[in-house]
Design an enzyme around this catalytic site. Sequence first.
Site, PDB file in Angstrom:
ATOM      1  N   VAL A 120       2.073  -3.011  -5.375  1.00  0.00           N
ATOM      2  CA  VAL A 120       3.460  -2.991  -4.905  1.00  0.00           C
ATOM      3  C   VAL A 120       3.662  -1.532  -4.496  1.00  0.00           C
ATOM      4  O   VAL A 120       3.826  -0.658  -5.341  1.00  0.00           O
ATOM      5  CB  VAL A 120       4.444  -3.441  -5.998  1.00  0.00           C
ATOM      6  CG1 VAL A 120       5.882  -3.322  -5.507  1.00  0.00           C
ATOM      7  CG2 VAL A 120       4.145  -4.886  -6.427  1.00  0.00           C
ATOM      8  N   PRO A 121       3.592  -1.242  -3.185  1.00  0.00           N
ATOM      9  CA  PRO A 121       3.343   0.114  -2.681  1.00  0.00           C
ATOM     10  C   PRO A 121       4.527   1.085  -2.701  1.00  0.00           C
ATOM     11  O   PRO A 121       5.076   1.465  -1.662  1.00  0.00           O
ATOM     12  CB  PRO A 121       2.853  -0.139  -1.260  1.00  0.00           C
ATOM     13  CG  PRO A 121       3.549  -1.401  -0.853  1.00  0.00           C
ATOM     14  CD  PRO A 121       3.628  -2.232  -2.103  1.00  0.00           C
ATOM     15  N   CYS A 122       4.870   1.558  -3.884  1.00  0.00           N
ATOM     16  CA  CYS A 122       5.949   2.537  -4.008  1.00  0.00           C
ATOM     17  C   CYS A 122       5.594   3.861  -3.330  1.00  0.00           C
ATOM     18  O   CYS A 122       6.495   4.621  -2.973  1.00  0.00           O
ATOM     19  CB  CYS A 122       6.312   2.768  -5.468  1.00  0.00           C
ATOM     20  SG  CYS A 122       4.920   3.097  -6.560  1.00  0.00           S
ATOM     21  N   HIS A 123       4.305   4.116  -3.105  1.00  0.00           N
ATOM     22  CA  HIS A 123       3.910   5.354  -2.431  1.00  0.00           C
ATOM     23  C   HIS A 123       4.371   5.390  -0.979  1.00  0.00           C
ATOM     24  O   HIS A 123       4.401   6.446  -0.373  1.00  0.00           O
ATOM     25  CB  HIS A 123       2.381   5.544  -2.509  1.00  0.00           C
ATOM     26  CG  HIS A 123       1.595   4.447  -1.889  1.00  0.00           C
ATOM     27  ND1 HIS A 123       1.317   3.259  -2.546  1.00  0.00           N
ATOM     28  CD2 HIS A 123       1.029   4.340  -0.658  1.00  0.00           C
ATOM     29  CE1 HIS A 123       0.605   2.481  -1.748  1.00  0.00           C
ATOM     30  NE2 HIS A 123       0.418   3.109  -0.594  1.00  0.00           N
TER      31      HIS A 123
END
Length: 159
Positions: A120-123
């Site tokens: 889950v790409p919070c970056h």
Amino acid sequence: MRWTVIDSPIGEFSVAGDGGSVCGAHFGRVASAVDEPADAPTRQAVTELRAYFAGQLTDFTLPLSIPRGSEFERAVWQVMTEIPYGETLTYGEVARRLGDPGAARAVGVACNRNPIPVIVPCHRIVGAGGKLVGFGGGLDRKVRLLELEARVALQRAWS
């Protein structure tokens, strides 16, 4: 929840399954982590993460189960999954998409509470003007993840 650890270009990375889905990820080695995945979803996570870090996978297809989070946090995490590979949104843009333009800081808190980073790409969420601010895994990891995705996206666009 059973944790497995893999080596990656951003250091050890742990991923957890609950028997039916992936339910956690963590930068570094979780104390109870083992080197061999115990269930099918975790095996799939290890395979997909290795392909992602090798620049061969741009979309995770894992079954996910997020066991916690407020309604707002879950909404932020959903938006994260909709950000295309190799692209970013600002905290403010995410807040506006959720109908609350003043909630940029709350978006940042939700990013920090993301229980399944990278997958889950919070970056992919950055500060105003593209500034790299805050990341639970450390800004050096955020930079490396964004650089990986930018390089792969550029290679794919030019091939």
